[in-house]
Design a protein around this motif. Sequence first.
Motif, PDB file in Angstrom:
ATOM      1  N   PHE A  75      19.218  -6.287  -8.307  1.00 47.00           N
ATOM      2  CA  PHE A  75      18.095  -5.869  -9.153  1.00 47.00           C
ATOM      3  C   PHE A  75      16.856  -6.727  -8.925  1.00 47.00           C
ATOM      4  CE2 PHE A  75      19.940  -9.246 -11.671  1.00 47.00           C
ATOM      5  CZ  PHE A  75      18.874  -9.825 -12.345  1.00 47.00           C
ATOM      6  N   ARG A  76      17.049  -8.001  -8.548  1.00 49.56           N
ATOM      7  CA  ARG A  76      15.887  -8.860  -8.288  1.00 49.56           C
ATOM      8  C   ARG A  76      15.173  -8.443  -7.012  1.00 49.56           C
ATOM      9  NH1 ARG A  76      19.909 -13.700  -9.537  1.00 49.56           N
ATOM     10  NH2 ARG A  76      21.091 -12.168  -8.341  1.00 49.56           N
ATOM     11  N   CYS A  77      15.947  -8.072  -6.021  1.00 51.03           N
ATOM     12  CA  CYS A  77      15.355  -7.583  -4.776  1.00 51.03           C
ATOM     13  C   CYS A  77      14.627  -6.264  -5.029  1.00 51.03           C
ATOM     14  CB  CYS A  77      16.438  -7.407  -3.717  1.00 51.03           C
ATOM     15  SG  CYS A  77      15.831  -6.770  -2.135  1.00 51.03           S
ATOM     16  N   LYS A  78      15.254  -5.369  -5.775  1.00 52.57           N
ATOM     17  CA  LYS A  78      14.624  -4.080  -6.084  1.00 52.57           C
ATOM     18  C   LYS A  78      13.303  -4.287  -6.826  1.00 52.57           C
ATOM     19  CE  LYS A  78      15.368   0.402  -8.306  1.00 52.57           C
ATOM     20  NZ  LYS A  78      14.006   0.450  -8.857  1.00 52.57           N
ATOM     21  N   ALA A  79      13.297  -5.210  -7.785  1.00 57.11           N
ATOM     22  CA  ALA A  79      12.063  -5.488  -8.528  1.00 57.11           C
ATOM     23  C   ALA A  79      10.973  -5.999  -7.590  1.00 57.11           C
ATOM     24  CB  ALA A  79      12.336  -6.505  -9.632  1.00 57.11           C
ATOM     25  N   GLY A  80      11.369  -6.834  -6.632  1.00 56.40           N
ATOM     26  CA  GLY A  80      10.409  -7.348  -5.660  1.00 56.40           C
ATOM     27  C   GLY A  80       9.855  -6.257  -4.759  1.00 56.40           C
ATOM     28  N   ILE A  81      10.722  -5.341  -4.349  1.00 55.09           N
ATOM     29  CA  ILE A  81      10.282  -4.219  -3.511  1.00 55.09           C
ATOM     30  C   ILE A  81       9.321  -3.325  -4.294  1.00 55.09           C
ATOM     31  CG2 ILE A  81      11.032  -2.181  -2.225  1.00 55.09           C
ATOM     32  CD1 ILE A  81      13.762  -3.648  -1.876  1.00 55.09           C
ATOM     33  N   ASP A  82       9.676  -3.027  -5.539  1.00 48.66           N
ATOM     34  CA  ASP A  82       8.797  -2.208  -6.386  1.00 48.66           C
ATOM     35  C   ASP A  82       7.421  -2.853  -6.528  1.00 48.66           C
ATOM     36  OD1 ASP A  82      10.536  -0.107  -6.905  1.00 48.66           O
ATOM     37  OD2 ASP A  82      11.386  -1.049  -8.689  1.00 48.66           O
ATOM     38  N   HIS A  83       7.415  -4.160  -6.773  1.00 51.64           N
ATOM     39  CA  HIS A  83       6.140  -4.876  -6.920  1.00 51.64           C
ATOM     40  C   HIS A  83       5.331  -4.789  -5.627  1.00 51.64           C
ATOM     41  CE1 HIS A  83       3.274  -7.936  -8.189  1.00 51.64           C
ATOM     42  NE2 HIS A  83       3.450  -8.511  -7.008  1.00 51.64           N
ATOM     43  N   HIS A  84       5.992  -4.974  -4.513  1.00 52.58           N
ATOM     44  CA  HIS A  84       5.335  -4.881  -3.202  1.00 52.58           C
ATOM     45  C   HIS A  84       4.701  -3.497  -3.027  1.00 52.58           C
ATOM     46  CE1 HIS A  84       4.997  -5.843   1.183  1.00 52.58           C
ATOM     47  NE2 HIS A  84       5.115  -4.535   1.299  1.00 52.58           N
ATOM     48  N   GLN A  85       5.438  -2.456  -3.381  1.00 53.71           N
ATOM     49  CA  GLN A  85       4.938  -1.091  -3.213  1.00 53.71           C
ATOM     50  C   GLN A  85       3.772  -0.793  -4.160  1.00 53.71           C
ATOM     51  OE1 GLN A  85       9.137   0.544  -3.516  1.00 53.71           O
ATOM     52  NE2 GLN A  85       8.286   2.002  -2.068  1.00 53.71           N
ATOM     53  N   ILE A  86       3.914  -1.196  -5.414  1.00 50.05           N
ATOM     54  CA  ILE A  86       2.846  -0.943  -6.394  1.00 50.05           C
ATOM     55  C   ILE A  86       1.575  -1.680  -5.997  1.00 50.05           C
ATOM     56  CG2 ILE A  86       2.132  -1.319  -8.789  1.00 50.05           C
ATOM     57  CD1 ILE A  86       5.124  -0.923  -9.553  1.00 50.05           C
ATOM     58  N   THR A  87       1.726  -2.944  -5.611  1.00 48.94           N
ATOM     59  CA  THR A  87       0.566  -3.746  -5.214  1.00 48.94           C
ATOM     60  C   THR A  87      -0.131  -3.139  -4.006  1.00 48.94           C
ATOM     61  OG1 THR A  87       1.615  -5.767  -6.050  1.00 48.94           O
ATOM     62  CG2 THR A  87      -0.192  -6.050  -4.496  1.00 48.94           C
ATOM     63  N   SER A  88       0.646  -2.624  -3.078  1.00 50.90           N
ATOM     64  CA  SER A  88       0.068  -2.091  -1.837  1.00 50.90           C
ATOM     65  C   SER A  88      -0.897  -0.944  -2.089  1.00 50.90           C
ATOM     66  CB  SER A  88       1.181  -1.633  -0.889  1.00 50.90           C
ATOM     67  OG  SER A  88       1.744  -0.397  -1.312  1.00 50.90           O
ATOM     68  N   MET A  89      -0.732  -0.236  -3.203  1.00 54.39           N
ATOM     69  CA  MET A  89      -1.563   0.935  -3.485  1.00 54.39           C
ATOM     70  C   MET A  89      -2.957   0.575  -3.999  1.00 54.39           C
ATOM     71  SD  MET A  89       0.043   3.628  -2.661  1.00 54.39           S
ATOM     72  CE  MET A  89       1.694   3.933  -2.027  1.00 54.39           C
ATOM     73  N   LYS A  90      -3.189  -0.692  -4.320  1.00 50.31           N
ATOM     74  CA  LYS A  90      -4.396  -1.070  -5.058  1.00 50.31           C
ATOM     75  C   LYS A  90      -5.635  -1.290  -4.212  1.00 50.31           C
ATOM     76  CE  LYS A  90      -1.786  -3.024  -8.909  1.00 50.31           C
ATOM     77  NZ  LYS A  90      -1.538  -4.195  -9.776  1.00 50.31           N
ATOM     78  N   ASP A  91      -5.479  -1.365  -2.898  1.00 46.02           N
ATOM     79  CA  ASP A  91      -6.644  -1.651  -2.058  1.00 46.02           C
ATOM     80  C   ASP A  91      -6.418  -1.063  -0.671  1.00 46.02           C
ATOM     81  OD1 ASP A  91      -8.700  -2.979  -0.443  1.00 46.02           O
ATOM     82  OD2 ASP A  91      -8.923  -4.369  -2.120  1.00 46.02           O
ATOM     83  N   GLU A  92      -7.450  -0.492  -0.122  1.00 51.79           N
ATOM     84  CA  GLU A  92      -7.383   0.051   1.238  1.00 51.79           C
ATOM     85  C   GLU A  92      -7.018  -1.037   2.241  1.00 51.79           C
ATOM     86  OE1 GLU A  92      -9.085   0.577   5.205  1.00 51.79           O
ATOM     87  OE2 GLU A  92      -9.864  -0.750   3.624  1.00 51.79           O
ATOM     88  N   ALA A  93      -7.360  -2.279   1.912  1.00 51.92           N
ATOM     89  CA  ALA A  93      -7.058  -3.403   2.799  1.00 51.92           C
ATOM     90  C   ALA A  93      -5.561  -3.638   2.951  1.00 51.92           C
ATOM     91  CB  ALA A  93      -7.724  -4.679   2.267  1.00 51.92           C
ATOM     92  N   PHE A  94      -4.759  -3.066   2.057  1.00 53.37           N
ATOM     93  CA  PHE A  94      -3.319  -3.316   2.071  1.00 53.37           C
ATOM     94  C   PHE A  94      -2.537  -2.304   2.910  1.00 53.37           C
ATOM     95  CE2 PHE A  94      -4.028  -5.202  -2.426  1.00 53.37           C
ATOM     96  CZ  PHE A  94      -4.633  -6.312  -1.858  1.00 53.37           C
ATOM     97  N   LEU A  95      -3.236  -1.429   3.613  1.00 52.78           N
ATOM     98  CA  LEU A  95      -2.556  -0.568   4.574  1.00 52.78           C
ATOM     99  C   LEU A  95      -1.929  -1.440   5.661  1.00 52.78           C
ATOM    100  CD1 LEU A  95      -5.280   2.191   4.931  1.00 52.78           C
ATOM    101  CD2 LEU A  95      -2.941   2.612   4.162  1.00 52.78           C
ATOM    102  N   SER A  96      -0.729  -1.110   6.071  1.00 52.60           N
ATOM    103  CA  SER A  96      -0.057  -1.920   7.087  1.00 52.60           C
ATOM    104  C   SER A  96      -0.770  -1.792   8.429  1.00 52.60           C
ATOM    105  CB  SER A  96       1.402  -1.476   7.241  1.00 52.60           C
ATOM    106  OG  SER A  96       1.471  -0.202   7.866  1.00 52.60           O
TER     107      SER A  96
END
Length: 285
Positions: A75-96
């Motif tokens: 569950f800790r890993c899943k929470a980290g992945i979710d945070h990574h995904q949510i954060t990535s949506m916040k700025d165009e600069a976060f496109l891989s």
Amino acid sequence: EFKCLQKKYNKLEEKCKAAVRNYTQMTMSDPTFDFLLMKACKPMMQTFCTNIEGGNENDLMRCLVKHKNEQKMDFRCKAGIDHHQITSMKDEAFLSQQFRGKCSIEVNEHCVGKKTKAGVIQCLADLMLRDVLKKQNTIKESCRDELRFELLQRSESIDFDPSLAKACLNDIRRFCADRTPGNAQILDCLKENHNKVSAPCFARLRKREKLDVILPENDYSLMSKCAAVIQKYCSNENKQNVISCLRHNINQDVMPNVCRRILYHRLMVLNSGKNKSSREISDDT
């Protein structure tokens, strides 16, 4: 804590925001720099991602995303992945970097001015939908592959689509208070109540439903909850024909009720659009 700053990213003062942007951009390009995520997910990488070769950080993140809803996932890993995904949506600069490399032409030609990754993804999704309806190839195949992954991610949680979440905020409280964001629960709830939701929510939701039936491989709920049936009866089908294949096998014992319920909804959306010309449907995007 840095995660707190990322959560409050849109409210930060510009100097602080720039610092958070620089660090986050680095972790999005190479998630191994996200030490908290790597620490939480190290055992899960050994469980699910041992076939990922060193240096393929983008593939590593994709592997974790792919397996995050499995029962063995910590569950800790899943929470980290979710945070990574949510954060990535916040700025165009976060496109891989991989996404930028494969979709730079499309983004520069059609999505200039989009300030968030979520905005870029929606822009390209609209473009891909028009491509399919008008039998065009505005988006090259290498970019389509990247976009398919992003759209499949987005359809797993409403948290990954800020504009839809905002438009449907009151509807979620009204109809889906007992659901959690992941595993497409809230999205499925909104779709089940699409005739009852507010006008702003319905307008956004309608786009998503249209995308679900025209490009079903991007529909997380359908692809995950009907996975056993798809694997058994539809594995050789073109991905765009998955709904048709499932419809032909709707009475098979192997089809779970949850899959059947989702399929009924997709067929309803599909049938409701049959009286529209492709031009009319495209104009809605």
